[in-house]
Design a protein around this motif. Sequence first.
Motif, short mmCIF file in Angstrom:
data_model
loop_
_atom_site.label_atom_id
_atom_site.label_comp_id
_atom_site.label_asym_id
_atom_site.label_seq_id
_atom_site.Cartn_x
_atom_site.Cartn_y
_atom_site.Cartn_z
N UNK A 134 -0.02 8.49 5.11
CA UNK A 134 -1.31 8.29 4.58
C UNK A 134 -2.31 8.68 5.32
N UNK A 135 -3.73 8.40 4.84
CA UNK A 135 -4.82 8.88 5.38
C UNK A 135 -4.93 8.35 7.09
N UNK A 136 -4.61 7.07 7.12
CA UNK A 136 -4.67 6.89 8.54
C UNK A 136 -3.54 7.33 9.48
N UNK A 137 -2.14 7.66 8.92
CA UNK A 137 -1.39 8.40 9.49
C UNK A 137 -1.82 9.86 9.95
N UNK A 138 -2.42 10.44 8.88
CA UNK A 138 -2.74 11.92 9.11
C UNK A 138 -4.00 11.87 10.24
N UNK A 139 -4.67 10.90 10.38
CA UNK A 139 -5.77 10.78 11.10
C UNK A 139 -5.55 10.81 12.65
N UNK A 140 -4.41 10.04 12.82
CA UNK A 140 -3.83 9.70 14.01
C UNK A 140 -2.86 11.02 14.49
N UNK A 141 -2.00 11.48 13.70
CA UNK A 141 -1.22 12.39 14.16
C UNK A 141 -0.31 13.03 13.07
N UNK A 176 10.20 10.36 13.89
CA UNK A 176 11.23 9.44 13.08
C UNK A 176 10.25 8.45 11.98
N UNK A 177 9.10 8.03 12.38
CA UNK A 177 8.11 7.31 11.74
C UNK A 177 6.75 7.59 11.62
N UNK A 178 6.13 7.15 10.56
CA UNK A 178 4.71 7.24 10.37
C UNK A 178 3.92 6.25 11.29
N UNK A 179 2.90 6.56 11.86
CA UNK A 179 2.21 5.37 12.62
C UNK A 179 2.02 4.05 11.88
N UNK A 180 1.85 4.01 10.73
CA UNK A 180 1.61 2.65 10.06
C UNK A 180 2.98 2.12 9.92
N UNK A 219 0.91 -1.10 0.06
CA UNK A 219 -0.09 0.08 -0.25
C UNK A 219 0.73 1.33 0.02
N UNK A 220 1.96 1.16 0.66
CA UNK A 220 2.83 2.38 1.15
C UNK A 220 4.17 2.22 0.20
N UNK A 221 4.24 1.35 -0.72
CA UNK A 221 5.63 1.38 -1.46
C UNK A 221 5.78 2.38 -2.48
N UNK A 222 7.02 3.06 -2.05
CA UNK A 222 7.35 4.39 -2.84
C UNK A 222 6.88 5.74 -2.27
N UNK A 223 6.07 5.61 -1.18
CA UNK A 223 5.34 6.81 -0.85
C UNK A 223 6.62 7.75 0.00
N UNK A 224 6.25 8.91 -0.03
CA UNK A 224 7.19 9.67 0.88
C UNK A 224 5.94 11.03 1.80
N UNK A 225 4.75 10.45 1.82
CA UNK A 225 3.95 11.25 2.42
C UNK A 225 3.17 10.54 3.36
#
Length: 234
Positions: free
Chosen positions: A54-61, A194-198, A46-52
């Motif tokens: 995701x929706x779940x990450x933004x929802x958490x923090x 340092x990391x996204x929640x996912x 789902x997140x391969x190659x992403x640099x931003x």
Amino acid sequence: MERLAGADRPTTTGRPAPAALPPSLRGRLGPIAALAVVVVVALGVLYAGHSEPGRVDRWIIRPTADSVGPPWRHVALALDFLGEPSGAAPLVVAIVAVCLLLRRPRAAVLVVAGAALAVGTTTLLKSLVGRTIHGGHLSYPSGHTAFATAIALVVALLAAGRLGLGRTAGTSLVLAAALVAGAAMGWAQVALGAHYPTDVLGGWCTALAVIPATAWLVDRIADRMADAGRRAPR
């Protein structure tokens, strides 16, 4: 009925060899490990190659900036230190020493092998997935979270075996330890940016997949070595 591999079996001295993976927990941890693999792979795709985030990450923090100040920032930094080589090495050595004092050599091997494989797996996956944070730092899955969860799992397996816990109590202890350790380190990683929640979820599931498999492998190898020792001519 044939005995399951890794069960307590007589050694050449006649004493039982405590299993790294208690037999009572195999039936529960196997499916959990398989589910963890599915989650790790699904998030990686789902997140391969992403640099931003995701929706779940933004929802958490908002995970791309530090979100805590003193005194909680000091707590986050202390937890983060435990996942660094300078903090992780003494921790592993201390737990190995405890395992040896308790005469649990398989658990001692599992501490080293499990932690190394968990971190090694996250390192490999980071290169394969290619998700980045802060403009180029590989982030999925979180190696710090995988390490902390792996250590907690090994300690919980040791406790469950030593206390002779059954399937329900033993599984509950193992999962609770993994959840507490993973949540604590995961919070630190997200709080420090340092990391996204996912990424944290991926690291947690990586440890859940790696440790039971490694414990099973340690038991298999130890059992075969014990069998070979008993069959050897004297």
